[in-house]
Design a protein around this motif. Structure first.
Motif, PDB file in Angstrom:
ATOM      1  N   THR A   6     -26.892   1.835  -3.021  1.00  0.00           N
ATOM      2  CA  THR A   6     -27.862   1.249  -2.093  1.00  0.00           C
ATOM      3  C   THR A   6     -28.811   0.318  -2.828  1.00  0.00           C
ATOM      4  O   THR A   6     -28.998   0.420  -4.038  1.00  0.00           O
ATOM      5  CB  THR A   6     -28.672   2.345  -1.378  1.00  0.00           C
ATOM      6  OG1 THR A   6     -29.331   3.137  -2.361  1.00  0.00           O
ATOM      7  CG2 THR A   6     -27.785   3.230  -0.520  1.00  0.00           C
ATOM      8  N   THR A   9     -33.874   0.880  -1.158  1.00  0.00           N
ATOM      9  CA  THR A   9     -34.221   2.123  -0.457  1.00  0.00           C
ATOM     10  C   THR A   9     -34.520   3.243  -1.451  1.00  0.00           C
ATOM     11  O   THR A   9     -34.197   3.135  -2.628  1.00  0.00           O
ATOM     12  CB  THR A   9     -33.075   2.586   0.462  1.00  0.00           C
ATOM     13  OG1 THR A   9     -31.896   2.774  -0.325  1.00  0.00           O
ATOM     14  CG2 THR A   9     -32.798   1.583   1.568  1.00  0.00           C
ATOM     15  N   SER A  11     -33.081   6.198  -1.295  1.00  0.00           N
ATOM     16  CA  SER A  11     -31.778   6.764  -1.665  1.00  0.00           C
ATOM     17  C   SER A  11     -31.099   5.820  -2.652  1.00  0.00           C
ATOM     18  O   SER A  11     -31.335   4.612  -2.625  1.00  0.00           O
ATOM     19  CB  SER A  11     -30.900   6.968  -0.424  1.00  0.00           C
ATOM     20  OG  SER A  11     -30.620   5.740   0.198  1.00  0.00           O
ATOM     21  N   PHE A  28     -25.862  11.081   1.501  1.00  0.00           N
ATOM     22  CA  PHE A  28     -26.840  10.247   0.803  1.00  0.00           C
ATOM     23  C   PHE A  28     -27.301  10.991  -0.449  1.00  0.00           C
ATOM     24  O   PHE A  28     -27.530  12.201  -0.394  1.00  0.00           O
ATOM     25  CB  PHE A  28     -28.066   9.995   1.683  1.00  0.00           C
ATOM     26  CG  PHE A  28     -27.847   9.000   2.789  1.00  0.00           C
ATOM     27  CD1 PHE A  28     -28.201   7.668   2.624  1.00  0.00           C
ATOM     28  CD2 PHE A  28     -27.308   9.399   4.003  1.00  0.00           C
ATOM     29  CE1 PHE A  28     -28.018   6.747   3.645  1.00  0.00           C
ATOM     30  CE2 PHE A  28     -27.120   8.483   5.033  1.00  0.00           C
ATOM     31  CZ  PHE A  28     -27.478   7.166   4.849  1.00  0.00           C
ATOM     32  N   GLY A  31     -33.597   9.982  -1.443  1.00  0.00           N
ATOM     33  CA  GLY A  31     -34.173   9.641  -0.142  1.00  0.00           C
ATOM     34  C   GLY A  31     -34.730  10.850   0.589  1.00  0.00           C
ATOM     35  O   GLY A  31     -34.880  11.925   0.026  1.00  0.00           O
ATOM     36  N   LEU A  36     -31.874  12.146   6.344  1.00  0.00           N
ATOM     37  CA  LEU A  36     -30.583  11.580   5.972  1.00  0.00           C
ATOM     38  C   LEU A  36     -29.445  12.552   6.259  1.00  0.00           C
ATOM     39  O   LEU A  36     -28.349  12.131   6.622  1.00  0.00           O
ATOM     40  CB  LEU A  36     -30.597  11.136   4.514  1.00  0.00           C
ATOM     41  CG  LEU A  36     -31.589   9.981   4.261  1.00  0.00           C
ATOM     42  CD1 LEU A  36     -31.660   9.633   2.788  1.00  0.00           C
ATOM     43  CD2 LEU A  36     -31.231   8.767   5.093  1.00  0.00           C
ATOM     44  N   CYS A  67     -32.392   3.136   4.878  1.00  0.00           N
ATOM     45  CA  CYS A  67     -31.187   3.930   4.599  1.00  0.00           C
ATOM     46  C   CYS A  67     -30.137   3.763   5.705  1.00  0.00           C
ATOM     47  O   CYS A  67     -28.964   3.584   5.392  1.00  0.00           O
ATOM     48  CB  CYS A  67     -31.549   5.393   4.377  1.00  0.00           C
ATOM     49  SG  CYS A  67     -32.501   5.643   2.853  1.00  0.00           S
TER      50      CYS A  67
END
Length: 81
Positions: A6, A9, A11, A28, A31, A36, A67
């Motif tokens: 990613t 973000t 995450s 995920f 985060g 999530l 996310c």
């Protein structure tokens, strides 16, 4: 199975598995854990294109992404492979 790094973000990674064009699993890494996990369970069993339509373009605070938006990008990449 696919791993998506990613960008922008909290995450860091999304582990993703599709069965054809249907989302089989989403995980995920990093985060907001509860949120999530919830998103992952909601999209499991959904067609990837449907999830993309719902999630693409969502922003988190002042960030240009989120996310869910990153998940849409990961799904796009997975479908293109």
């Amino acid at each position: 199975d696919m791993q998506y790094k990613t960008r922008g973000t909290c995450s860091q990674l999304i582990n993703l598995e599709l069965d054809g064009d249907v989302i089989k699993s989403v995980e995920f890494i990093g985060g907001c854990d509860g949120n999530l996990q919830g998103i992952s369970k909601l999209v499991t069993g959904m067609k990837a294109e449907d999830a993309i339509k719902r999630l693409e373009g969502i922003q988190c605070g002042f960030k240009p992404t989120s996310c869910p938006d990153q998940l849409a990008k990961a799904l796009r990449q997975a479908l293109a492979q």
